[in-house]
Write a protein that holds these residues in place. Structure first.
Motif, PDB file in Angstrom:
ATOM      1  N   VAL A  32      -2.671  14.875   5.270  1.00  0.00           N
ATOM      2  CA  VAL A  32      -3.056  15.906   4.296  1.00  0.00           C
ATOM      3  C   VAL A  32      -2.361  17.213   4.670  1.00  0.00           C
ATOM      4  O   VAL A  32      -2.447  17.665   5.815  1.00  0.00           O
ATOM      5  CB  VAL A  32      -4.590  16.108   4.256  1.00  0.00           C
ATOM      6  N   VAL A  51      -4.493  19.391  -6.322  1.00  0.00           N
ATOM      7  CA  VAL A  51      -4.186  18.246  -5.469  1.00  0.00           C
ATOM      8  C   VAL A  51      -2.983  17.504  -6.032  1.00  0.00           C
ATOM      9  O   VAL A  51      -2.726  17.539  -7.234  1.00  0.00           O
ATOM     10  CB  VAL A  51      -5.379  17.278  -5.323  1.00  0.00           C
ATOM     11  N   LYS A  68      -6.320  11.236  -5.356  1.00  0.00           N
ATOM     12  CA  LYS A  68      -6.607  12.598  -5.833  1.00  0.00           C
ATOM     13  C   LYS A  68      -8.103  12.825  -5.957  1.00  0.00           C
ATOM     14  O   LYS A  68      -8.601  13.904  -5.617  1.00  0.00           O
ATOM     15  CB  LYS A  68      -5.903  12.867  -7.169  1.00  0.00           C
ATOM     16  N   LEU A  71      -9.394  13.444  -2.467  1.00  0.00           N
ATOM     17  CA  LEU A  71      -9.033  14.790  -2.011  1.00  0.00           C
ATOM     18  C   LEU A  71      -9.920  15.851  -2.661  1.00  0.00           C
ATOM     19  O   LEU A  71     -10.418  16.753  -1.984  1.00  0.00           O
ATOM     20  CB  LEU A  71      -7.570  15.086  -2.329  1.00  0.00           C
ATOM     21  N   ARG A  72     -10.118  15.753  -3.976  1.00  0.00           N
ATOM     22  CA  ARG A  72     -10.952  16.732  -4.678  1.00  0.00           C
ATOM     23  C   ARG A  72     -12.394  16.704  -4.180  1.00  0.00           C
ATOM     24  O   ARG A  72     -13.014  17.752  -3.985  1.00  0.00           O
ATOM     25  CB  ARG A  72     -10.921  16.484  -6.189  1.00  0.00           C
ATOM     26  N   SER A  74     -13.564  15.660  -1.197  1.00  0.00           N
ATOM     27  CA  SER A  74     -13.691  16.199   0.160  1.00  0.00           C
ATOM     28  C   SER A  74     -13.512  17.715   0.162  1.00  0.00           C
ATOM     29  O   SER A  74     -14.193  18.420   0.909  1.00  0.00           O
ATOM     30  CB  SER A  74     -12.710  15.524   1.115  1.00  0.00           C
ATOM     31  N   TYR A  75     -12.632  18.235  -0.683  1.00  0.00           N
ATOM     32  CA  TYR A  75     -12.491  19.692  -0.814  1.00  0.00           C
ATOM     33  C   TYR A  75     -13.773  20.304  -1.366  1.00  0.00           C
ATOM     34  O   TYR A  75     -14.258  21.307  -0.859  1.00  0.00           O
ATOM     35  CB  TYR A  75     -11.310  20.031  -1.727  1.00  0.00           C
ATOM     36  N   PHE A  94      -3.260  20.864  -2.149  1.00  0.00           N
ATOM     37  CA  PHE A  94      -3.410  19.824  -1.149  1.00  0.00           C
ATOM     38  C   PHE A  94      -2.495  18.662  -1.514  1.00  0.00           C
ATOM     39  O   PHE A  94      -2.567  18.142  -2.627  1.00  0.00           O
ATOM     40  CB  PHE A  94      -4.860  19.351  -1.069  1.00  0.00           C
ATOM     41  N   TYR A  96      -1.053  14.802  -0.410  1.00  0.00           N
ATOM     42  CA  TYR A  96      -1.271  13.613   0.416  1.00  0.00           C
ATOM     43  C   TYR A  96       0.087  13.001   0.711  1.00  0.00           C
ATOM     44  O   TYR A  96       0.802  12.587  -0.193  1.00  0.00           O
ATOM     45  CB  TYR A  96      -2.193  12.606  -0.277  1.00  0.00           C
ATOM     46  N   VAL A 107     -10.050  10.708   4.711  1.00  0.00           N
ATOM     47  CA  VAL A 107      -9.607  11.887   3.961  1.00  0.00           C
ATOM     48  C   VAL A 107     -10.496  13.086   4.291  1.00  0.00           C
ATOM     49  O   VAL A 107     -10.002  14.205   4.475  1.00  0.00           O
ATOM     50  CB  VAL A 107      -9.609  11.605   2.438  1.00  0.00           C
ATOM     51  N   GLU A 108     -11.792  12.861   4.378  1.00  0.00           N
ATOM     52  CA  GLU A 108     -12.710  13.962   4.674  1.00  0.00           C
ATOM     53  C   GLU A 108     -12.462  14.547   6.059  1.00  0.00           C
ATOM     54  O   GLU A 108     -12.454  15.768   6.233  1.00  0.00           O
ATOM     55  CB  GLU A 108     -14.162  13.483   4.558  1.00  0.00           C
ATOM     56  N   MET A 111      -9.306  16.601   5.839  1.00  0.00           N
ATOM     57  CA  MET A 111      -9.551  17.817   5.049  1.00  0.00           C
ATOM     58  C   MET A 111     -10.246  18.865   5.912  1.00  0.00           C
ATOM     59  O   MET A 111      -9.892  20.047   5.876  1.00  0.00           O
ATOM     60  CB  MET A 111     -10.381  17.485   3.812  1.00  0.00           C
TER      61      MET A 111
END
Length: 125
Positions: A32, A51, A68, A71-72, A74-75, A94, A96, A107-108, A111
């Motif tokens: 990331v 992302v 995606k 990612l969204r 975890s953000y 962000f 990947y 991913v978390e 992040m």
């Protein structure tokens, strides 16, 4: 604090994205990568985020969209602690960069590392 990822917080403006990639700095916790820049904008939020997943590494749109979403999410879960520490407006993206499909826990964790590196770097400057 509201933990949603509202439309006003999403990075959609082509001008902002172009300026971000032209003048931005980055922090990395492979796979990331966060590209960010202090860019003022009209909206009443401190941070706009987007992302992206490379089509080169993931040919199928289904796979890119799943990453995606990860990612969204975890953000969204960790943005509250980040926004508290910011005093000016930022734009970030962000990316990947990996080649394997990740799970949410992976991913978390990445992040969290990226956001921690970002806050440490911005506190110093």
């Amino acid at each position: 604090m509201n933990q949603s990822f509202q439309n006003i917080e999403k990075l959609k403006s082509k001008k902002l994205i172009d300026e971000l990639f032209r003048n931005g700095q980055s922090v990395n916790a492979f796979p990331v990568k966060m590209i960010y820049a202090k860019i003022p904008f009209e909206d009443a939020v401190k941070l706009k985020a987007g992302v992206s997943v490379s089509k080169r590494n993931f040919k199928k749109a289904v796979d890119r969209n799943r990453i995606k979403r990860l990612l969204r999410e975890s953000y969204r879960l960790h943005k509250a602690s980040l926004i508290e520490k910011l005093d000016t407006q930022y734009v970030c993206m962000f990316l990947y960069l990996g080649k394997e499909e990740p799970n949410f826990e992976f991913v978390e964790s990445k992040m969290k590392k990226v956001l921690l590196k970002f806050t440490e770097r911005e506190e110093l400057s």
